[in-house]
Design an enzyme around this catalytic site. Structure first.
Site, PDB file in Angstrom:
ATOM      1  N   SER A  43     -76.677  66.019 125.348  1.00 46.22           N
ATOM      2  CA  SER A  43     -77.247  67.364 125.200  1.00 46.22           C
ATOM      3  C   SER A  43     -78.272  67.401 124.060  1.00 46.22           C
ATOM      4  CB  SER A  43     -76.142  68.406 124.969  1.00 46.22           C
ATOM      5  OG  SER A  43     -75.438  68.146 123.777  1.00 46.22           O
ATOM      6  N   HIS A  44     -78.265  66.402 123.171  1.00 40.64           N
ATOM      7  CA  HIS A  44     -79.216  66.405 122.058  1.00 40.64           C
ATOM      8  C   HIS A  44     -79.986  65.085 121.958  1.00 40.64           C
ATOM      9  CE1 HIS A  44     -76.871  69.963 121.290  1.00 40.64           C
ATOM     10  NE2 HIS A  44     -77.893  70.401 120.569  1.00 40.64           N
ATOM     11  N   SER A 118     -81.557  70.231 116.714  1.00 39.30           N
ATOM     12  CA  SER A 118     -80.954  68.892 116.769  1.00 39.30           C
ATOM     13  C   SER A 118     -79.481  68.894 116.406  1.00 39.30           C
ATOM     14  CB  SER A 118     -81.726  67.938 115.867  1.00 39.30           C
ATOM     15  OG  SER A 118     -81.824  68.459 114.585  1.00 39.30           O
ATOM     16  N   ALA A 119     -78.828  67.784 116.760  1.00 39.00           N
ATOM     17  CA  ALA A 119     -77.458  67.526 116.317  1.00 39.00           C
ATOM     18  C   ALA A 119     -77.481  67.321 114.802  1.00 39.00           C
ATOM     19  CB  ALA A 119     -76.931  66.279 117.017  1.00 39.00           C
ATOM     20  N   PHE A 175     -69.518  69.420 115.509  1.00 45.01           N
ATOM     21  CA  PHE A 175     -69.300  70.189 116.735  1.00 45.01           C
ATOM     22  C   PHE A 175     -69.823  71.605 116.608  1.00 45.01           C
ATOM     23  CE2 PHE A 175     -65.094  69.940 114.547  1.00 45.01           C
ATOM     24  CZ  PHE A 175     -64.983  71.248 114.122  1.00 45.01           C
ATOM     25  N   GLY A 183     -76.369  73.300 125.130  1.00 50.28           N
ATOM     26  CA  GLY A 183     -77.017  72.185 125.824  1.00 50.28           C
ATOM     27  C   GLY A 183     -76.116  71.578 126.894  1.00 50.28           C
ATOM     28  N   GLU A 184     -74.805  71.554 126.639  1.00 48.41           N
ATOM     29  CA  GLU A 184     -73.860  71.018 127.633  1.00 48.41           C
ATOM     30  C   GLU A 184     -73.874  71.893 128.885  1.00 48.41           C
ATOM     31  OE1 GLU A 184     -71.814  68.521 128.328  1.00 48.41           O
ATOM     32  OE2 GLU A 184     -72.691  67.524 126.596  1.00 48.41           O
ATOM     33  N   LYS A 226     -59.960  81.531 115.387  1.00 48.65           N
ATOM     34  CA  LYS A 226     -60.262  80.561 114.321  1.00 48.65           C
ATOM     35  C   LYS A 226     -61.713  80.084 114.431  1.00 48.65           C
ATOM     36  CE  LYS A 226     -55.436  79.189 114.274  1.00 48.65           C
ATOM     37  NZ  LYS A 226     -54.447  78.119 114.267  1.00 48.65           N
ATOM     38  N   PRO A 302     -62.959  61.029 115.313  1.00 48.19           N
ATOM     39  CA  PRO A 302     -64.208  61.577 115.845  1.00 48.19           C
ATOM     40  C   PRO A 302     -65.352  60.612 115.537  1.00 48.19           C
ATOM     41  CG  PRO A 302     -63.437  62.852 113.935  1.00 48.19           C
ATOM     42  CD  PRO A 302     -62.356  61.889 114.285  1.00 48.19           C
TER      43      PRO A 302
HETATM   44  P1  NDP Z   1     -68.368  67.612 121.188  1.00 43.60           P
HETATM   45  O1  NDP Z   1     -67.322  68.527 121.644  1.00 43.60           O
HETATM   46  O2  NDP Z   1     -69.023  66.719 122.147  1.00 43.60           O
HETATM   47  O3  NDP Z   1     -67.822  66.709 119.998  1.00 43.60           O
HETATM   48  C1  NDP Z   1     -67.283  67.262 118.851  1.00 43.60           C
HETATM   49  C2  NDP Z   1     -66.795  66.225 117.862  1.00 43.60           C
HETATM   50  O4  NDP Z   1     -65.459  65.906 118.205  1.00 43.60           O
HETATM   51  C3  NDP Z   1     -67.557  64.922 117.846  1.00 43.60           C
HETATM   52  O5  NDP Z   1     -67.613  64.448 116.537  1.00 43.60           O
HETATM   53  C4  NDP Z   1     -66.699  64.041 118.753  1.00 43.60           C
HETATM   54  O6  NDP Z   1     -66.824  62.661 118.518  1.00 43.60           O
HETATM   55  C5  NDP Z   1     -65.328  64.514 118.409  1.00 43.60           C
HETATM   56  N1  NDP Z   1     -64.358  64.298 119.481  1.00 43.60           N
HETATM   57  C6  NDP Z   1     -64.504  64.575 120.798  1.00 43.60           C
HETATM   58  N2  NDP Z   1     -63.378  64.236 121.464  1.00 43.60           N
HETATM   59  C7  NDP Z   1     -62.525  63.734 120.543  1.00 43.60           C
HETATM   60  C8  NDP Z   1     -61.203  63.199 120.608  1.00 43.60           C
HETATM   61  N3  NDP Z   1     -60.554  63.115 121.754  1.00 43.60           N
HETATM   62  N4  NDP Z   1     -60.634  62.761 119.456  1.00 43.60           N
HETATM   63  C9  NDP Z   1     -61.294  62.826 118.298  1.00 43.60           C
HETATM   64  N5  NDP Z   1     -62.537  63.316 118.177  1.00 43.60           N
HETATM   65  C10 NDP Z   1     -63.142  63.769 119.285  1.00 43.60           C
HETATM   66  O7  NDP Z   1     -69.483  68.463 120.402  1.00 43.60           O
HETATM   67  P2  NDP Z   1     -70.219  69.811 120.821  1.00 43.60           P
HETATM   68  O8  NDP Z   1     -70.474  69.822 122.291  1.00 43.60           O
HETATM   69  O9  NDP Z   1     -69.494  70.942 120.220  1.00 43.60           O
HETATM   70  O10 NDP Z   1     -71.614  69.612 120.054  1.00 43.60           O
HETATM   71  C11 NDP Z   1     -72.490  68.591 120.487  1.00 43.60           C
HETATM   72  C12 NDP Z   1     -73.672  68.481 119.548  1.00 43.60           C
HETATM   73  O11 NDP Z   1     -74.474  69.622 119.665  1.00 43.60           O
HETATM   74  C13 NDP Z   1     -73.326  68.356 118.070  1.00 43.60           C
HETATM   75  O12 NDP Z   1     -73.901  67.157 117.617  1.00 43.60           O
HETATM   76  C14 NDP Z   1     -73.993  69.552 117.405  1.00 43.60           C
HETATM   77  O13 NDP Z   1     -74.574  69.325 116.143  1.00 43.60           O
HETATM   78  C15 NDP Z   1     -75.058  69.912 118.413  1.00 43.60           C
HETATM   79  N6  NDP Z   1     -75.409  71.322 118.329  1.00 43.60           N
HETATM   80  C16 NDP Z   1     -76.540  71.686 117.672  1.00 43.60           C
HETATM   81  C17 NDP Z   1     -76.873  73.020 117.553  1.00 43.60           C
HETATM   82  C18 NDP Z   1     -78.057  73.466 116.766  1.00 43.60           C
HETATM   83  O14 NDP Z   1     -78.277  74.653 116.647  1.00 43.60           O
HETATM   84  N7  NDP Z   1     -78.852  72.614 116.200  1.00 43.60           N
HETATM   85  C19 NDP Z   1     -76.047  74.061 118.139  1.00 43.60           C
HETATM   86  C20 NDP Z   1     -74.851  73.563 118.776  1.00 43.60           C
HETATM   87  C21 NDP Z   1     -74.554  72.240 118.880  1.00 43.60           C
HETATM   88  P3  NDP Z   1     -67.616  61.715 119.607  1.00 43.60           P
HETATM   89  O15 NDP Z   1     -69.051  62.141 119.493  1.00 43.60           O
HETATM   90  O16 NDP Z   1     -67.339  60.327 119.183  1.00 43.60           O
HETATM   91  O17 NDP Z   1     -67.022  62.049 120.959  1.00 43.60           O
HETATM   92  O1  PYC Z   2     -76.681  73.081 122.306  1.00 40.30           O
HETATM   93  O2  PYC Z   2     -75.977  75.000 121.516  1.00 40.30           O
HETATM   94  C1  PYC Z   2     -76.802  74.088 121.587  1.00 40.30           C
HETATM   95  C2  PYC Z   2     -78.012  74.175 120.743  1.00 40.30           C
HETATM   96  C3  PYC Z   2     -78.555  75.279 120.201  1.00 40.30           C
HETATM   97  C4  PYC Z   2     -79.663  74.868 119.500  1.00 40.30           C
HETATM   98  C5  PYC Z   2     -79.772  73.541 119.663  1.00 40.30           C
HETATM   99  N1  PYC Z   2     -78.741  73.120 120.415  1.00 40.30           N
END
Ligand code: NDP
Ligand code: PYC
Length: 334
Positions: A43-44, A118-119, A175, A183-184, A226, A302
């Protein structure tokens, strides 16, 4: 499609510069997008080029913004991104953040007025590489309903943390405080796939597994009240506290253009040697003991998935869906 990491980086730079972005910005962005693709954070990764180019073509982003670095106090560095993308501003402020945390123990990097997509893990990993503990957070656009409500208030508000581990990858999590990143959901829509129930409600407030309905309704926080409180904290610390926009402000500032959010970011660095003092080494050992007890149960840390993906990608390059590659080529002028 299989591409080497060097090809992914070049595709990123070429696509962004072809659309008018200054080269230093394009290279900073291409580095984090390449890292996202390399670590299978789809997604990023390269997918983000589409929204970057969209923001550029809609005339929102300042294409040659020069980040202005200000040393506000011995602990606080502020970088005004000048309504350019965030990555170059982060790059320009990182050195000061690290130096300040190394000398006084705790330091903050405030990035203001940036288009952010970005992530956050590439940023906190760089802090951990300097032997420091990193914490980063940022709002986005108001897409997410508070627990108990059904209308968007919060952004998807990610939070990332990194703990340095000498000789091995840091402990890192990153996360969104929404049940899934936006993005997902977009990737599910592109692939014509259903989303899990619990990620979002539709515009009438009913639970939905339809990606399009979710994007037009409200996303949900993870962990009920939470996640909702954490999302609010990020609005406060990564928005109100640093004199920048909340996700709702960012949404208004967007004026319906639907480009990537514009706001600030707060990045904190902590020096374990100064905070732990004589017990710093003991603290590092306790951390390792905790990581061992997690893994001893068959649970994973993670970022372990990412680090494994990184090793594969460094050897074999990355796999890219044909459709995404075609869409990006169409934007790249190649
Ligand atoms: P995920 O749910 O994919 O992952 C969350 C975290 O949990 C990761 O560090 C992941 O590690 C870890 N994880 C996942 N499964 C497990 C498990 N079974 N046991 C232990 N740890 C686990 O993340 P999100 O979909 O919530 O977010 C994805 C990205 O989107 C992030 O990098 C975030 O910064 C980015 N984002 C950016 C935004 C922005 O505004 N710039 C807004 C929202 C999101 P691993 O990667 O190794 O699976
Ligand atoms: O995936 O939620 C998201 C996001 C928002 C801004 C950048 N990524």
């Amino acid at each position: 499609m299989r591409l080497s990491l060097a090809e992914v980086f070049r595709l990123g730079v070429d696509t962004l510069t072809h659309n008018g972005l200054a080269r230093d910005h394009a290279e900073s962005i291409a580095r984090v997008i390449t890292a996202g693709q390399r670590d299978e954070c789809h997604s990023h990764g390269l997918y983000r080029l589409i929204s970057c180019v969209d923001a550029i073509r809609k005339g929102k982003v300042v294409l040659d913004a020069v980040p202005e670095v200000e040393e506000v106090s011995p602990a606080i560095t502020r970088v005004d991104a000048g309504f350019g993308f965030s990555q170059l501003a982060f790059d320009r402020g990182l050195g000061r953040l690290i130096e300040n945390a190394q000398s006084i123990g705790i330091a903050a990097l405030v990035v203001n007025n940036c288009y952010h997509f970005s992530a956050l893990w590439p940023e906190v990993e760089r802090i951990a590489e300097a032997g420091l503990v990193g914490l980063a957070m940022t709002p986005s656009h108001s897409w997410v309903a508070p627990a108990g409500g059904g209308k968007p208030v919060f952004g998807t508000n990610p939070m990332a943390f990194a703990w340095p581990r000498p000789g091995q990858h840091p402990y890192v999590f990153d996360f969104a405080t929404s049940a899934a990143a936006r993005g997902e959901i977009e990737l599910h829509r592109r692939a014509g796939k259903k989303i899990p129930l619990g990620w979002a409600v539709d515009a009438s407030g009913a639970p939905t597994d339809d990606a399009e309905a979710a994007l037009n309704g409200a996303m949900l926080t993870f962990g009920g009240h939470k996640g909702s409180a954490l999302a609010a904290m990020i609005e406060l610390m990564g928005g109100a506290l640093i004199g920048d926009m909340t996700s709702a402000d960012s949404q208004r500032f967007d004026e319906g253009a639907q480009v990537t959010p514009c706001h600030g970011e707060l990045i904190l660095a902590f020096n374990p040697h100064l905070l732990g003092g004589a017990k710093a080494a003991q603290g590092a050992q306790s951390a390792e003991a905790m990581f061992d007890s997690i893994r001893a149960q068959g649970a994973r840390l993670p970022s372990q998935r990412r680090f494994e993906a990184r090793e594969r990608a460094q050897q074999d390059g990355v796999e890219l869906p044909e459709g995404l590659y075609r869409d990006i080529l169409a934007l790249s002028g190649r």
